[in-house]
Design an enzyme around this catalytic site. Sequence first.
Site, PDB file in Angstrom:
ATOM      1  N   THR A  62       0.840  -1.186   0.000  1.00  0.00           N
ATOM      2  CA  THR A  62       0.000   0.000   0.000  1.00  0.00           C
ATOM      3  C   THR A  62       0.881   1.244   0.000  1.00  0.00           C
ATOM      4  O   THR A  62       2.110   1.166  -0.167  1.00  0.00           O
ATOM      5  CB  THR A  62      -1.019  -0.054   1.165  1.00  0.00           C
ATOM      6  OG1 THR A  62      -1.903   1.048   1.046  1.00  0.00           O
ATOM      7  CG2 THR A  62      -0.359  -0.035   2.538  1.00  0.00           C
ATOM      8  N   LYS A  66       3.596   1.338  -3.907  1.00  0.00           N
ATOM      9  CA  LYS A  66       3.055   0.565  -5.041  1.00  0.00           C
ATOM     10  C   LYS A  66       3.894   0.680  -6.306  1.00  0.00           C
ATOM     11  O   LYS A  66       4.021  -0.290  -7.056  1.00  0.00           O
ATOM     12  CB  LYS A  66       1.611   0.985  -5.338  1.00  0.00           C
ATOM     13  CG  LYS A  66       0.630   0.532  -4.261  1.00  0.00           C
ATOM     14  CD  LYS A  66      -0.794   0.901  -4.624  1.00  0.00           C
ATOM     15  CE  LYS A  66      -1.747   0.464  -3.527  1.00  0.00           C
ATOM     16  NZ  LYS A  66      -3.142   0.696  -3.882  1.00  0.00           N
ATOM     17  N   ASP A 103      -6.586  -3.740  -7.446  1.00  0.00           N
ATOM     18  CA  ASP A 103      -7.467  -2.629  -7.057  1.00  0.00           C
ATOM     19  C   ASP A 103      -8.601  -2.430  -8.061  1.00  0.00           C
ATOM     20  O   ASP A 103      -9.763  -2.279  -7.683  1.00  0.00           O
ATOM     21  CB  ASP A 103      -6.662  -1.327  -6.953  1.00  0.00           C
ATOM     22  CG  ASP A 103      -5.729  -1.321  -5.753  1.00  0.00           C
ATOM     23  OD1 ASP A 103      -6.065  -1.943  -4.733  1.00  0.00           O
ATOM     24  OD2 ASP A 103      -4.666  -0.682  -5.844  1.00  0.00           O
ATOM     25  N   GLY A 129      -4.467  10.533 -10.563  1.00  0.00           N
ATOM     26  CA  GLY A 129      -3.266  10.059  -9.880  1.00  0.00           C
ATOM     27  C   GLY A 129      -3.132   8.550 -10.016  1.00  0.00           C
ATOM     28  O   GLY A 129      -3.770   7.909 -10.861  1.00  0.00           O
ATOM     29  N   THR A 153      -5.859  19.241 -12.339  1.00  0.00           N
ATOM     30  CA  THR A 153      -4.812  19.562 -13.308  1.00  0.00           C
ATOM     31  C   THR A 153      -5.174  18.856 -14.615  1.00  0.00           C
ATOM     32  O   THR A 153      -4.926  17.660 -14.781  1.00  0.00           O
ATOM     33  CB  THR A 153      -3.437  19.073 -12.793  1.00  0.00           C
ATOM     34  OG1 THR A 153      -3.296  19.474 -11.426  1.00  0.00           O
ATOM     35  CG2 THR A 153      -2.300  19.643 -13.604  1.00  0.00           C
TER      36      THR A 153
HETATM   37  P1  ATR Z   1      -3.376   8.649  -5.398  1.00  0.00           P
HETATM   38  O1  ATR Z   1      -2.299   7.629  -5.353  1.00  0.00           O
HETATM   39  O2  ATR Z   1      -4.339   8.609  -4.246  1.00  0.00           O
HETATM   40  O3  ATR Z   1      -4.069   8.696  -6.696  1.00  0.00           O
HETATM   41  P2  ATR Z   1      -1.989  11.027  -6.211  1.00  0.00           P
HETATM   42  O4  ATR Z   1      -1.304  10.272  -7.292  1.00  0.00           O
HETATM   43  O5  ATR Z   1      -1.233  12.011  -5.384  1.00  0.00           O
HETATM   44  O6  ATR Z   1      -2.620  10.041  -5.151  1.00  0.00           O
HETATM   45  O7  ATR Z   1      -3.282  11.734  -6.858  1.00  0.00           O
HETATM   46  C1  ATR Z   1      -4.153  12.515  -6.105  1.00  0.00           C
HETATM   47  C2  ATR Z   1      -5.306  12.963  -6.990  1.00  0.00           C
HETATM   48  O8  ATR Z   1      -6.269  13.679  -6.212  1.00  0.00           O
HETATM   49  C3  ATR Z   1      -4.891  13.876  -8.115  1.00  0.00           C
HETATM   50  O9  ATR Z   1      -5.742  13.654  -9.217  1.00  0.00           O
HETATM   51  C4  ATR Z   1      -5.126  15.267  -7.498  1.00  0.00           C
HETATM   52  O10 ATR Z   1      -5.323  16.285  -8.448  1.00  0.00           O
HETATM   53  P3  ATR Z   1      -4.050  17.029  -9.121  1.00  0.00           P
HETATM   54  O11 ATR Z   1      -3.510  16.087 -10.158  1.00  0.00           O
HETATM   55  O12 ATR Z   1      -4.608  18.275  -9.712  1.00  0.00           O
HETATM   56  O13 ATR Z   1      -3.073  17.294  -8.000  1.00  0.00           O
HETATM   57  C5  ATR Z   1      -6.409  15.002  -6.765  1.00  0.00           C
HETATM   58  N1  ATR Z   1      -6.669  15.940  -5.653  1.00  0.00           N
HETATM   59  C6  ATR Z   1      -6.006  16.015  -4.480  1.00  0.00           C
HETATM   60  N2  ATR Z   1      -6.544  16.963  -3.693  1.00  0.00           N
HETATM   61  C7  ATR Z   1      -7.574  17.521  -4.397  1.00  0.00           C
HETATM   62  C8  ATR Z   1      -8.526  18.555  -4.124  1.00  0.00           C
HETATM   63  N3  ATR Z   1      -8.529  19.198  -2.962  1.00  0.00           N
HETATM   64  N4  ATR Z   1      -9.439  18.834  -5.070  1.00  0.00           N
HETATM   65  C9  ATR Z   1      -9.449  18.162  -6.248  1.00  0.00           C
HETATM   66  N5  ATR Z   1      -8.574  17.185  -6.574  1.00  0.00           N
HETATM   67  C10 ATR Z   1      -7.648  16.862  -5.656  1.00  0.00           C
END
Ligand code: ATR
Length: 270
Positions: A62, A66, A103, A129, A153
């Site tokens: 986890t 990963k 997953d 992400g 983004t």
């Molecule tokens: P994970 O492994 O959980 O996917 P990650 O790769 O860090 O973690 O991705 C987090 C995701 O949540 C991303 O899509 C992020 O958006 P950005 O690419 O713009 O950073 C999104 N995310 C995190 N906080 C957010 C928020 N407050 N509002 C909208 N999207 C958010």
Amino acid sequence: MTDRYCVFGHPVAHSKSPAIHAAFAEQTGEAIEYTAIEAPLDGFAGAWRRFTAEGGRGANVTVPFKEEAFRLCDTLSQRARRAGAVNTLALGDNGLTYGDTTDGIGLVRDLQRHGVALAGARILVLGAGGAVRGILEPLLAAGPKSLCVANRTAVKACALAADFADLGEIEGGGFDAVSGPFDLVINGTSASLAGDLPPLPDDLFAPGATAHDMMYGAEPTVFLRWAEAHGARTVDGLGMLVEQAAESFFQWHGVRPATAPVLERLRQAL
Ligand code: ATR
């Protein structure tokens, strides 16, 4: 000798995987030991090698390991290769490490258990992400009419959609480009952790739509509360957690445990 399994994470004390796998083992009569191991942030590969040297046969992986686990595998499942990450490691009799990601299939199974039709559905996935990358192949394999990936983004969503474009109808963009209605909306952002809600239009959901949040907790996430208020049926991520564990268990032991009683027990303990 009892076979040894574990979950690697950092931190890992909160992990529900030991309880889930203990319940599966009890149910199926498999003699296994399954523990939680906090690997050092800069020493995941060494932790896996030590574990296998001491009789470890397999592990779940986890956050935040990963991608690192993916890199140390000798062989990978097709879906792990696509995901660029693994959550399941297995040591072969030849000493080689095999990696898979369960997953995405866990999510699909949980949605099916809830009677959500994926074939022909209009699906929106929020986030771009690692968590979202891990679910796109099984979702596309289920044959949706369309799959939109929307992210804060936008360029990340576009790049992700391009990576999976050979598998089906998929497009990416920013939240401002989201235009419903959708039959299924999956929140794969970590926004729920901060109590944030992605900016979404009020007419997002088609009649009878389902909203899924990959997060879970004792209370519904802010996204699920918003979705319910907008007429969607809601499903949180606890079922996905149990289903991905069941698929890992199947990979290791060749036996498919019943997930419903384990999910029920976890739900009551939240
Ligand atoms: P994970 O492994 O959980 O996917 P990650 O790769 O860090 O973690 O991705 C987090 C995701 O949540 C991303 O899509 C992020 O958006 P950005 O690419 O713009 O950073 C999104 N995310 C995190 N906080 C957010 C928020 N407050 N509002 C909208 N999207 C958010």
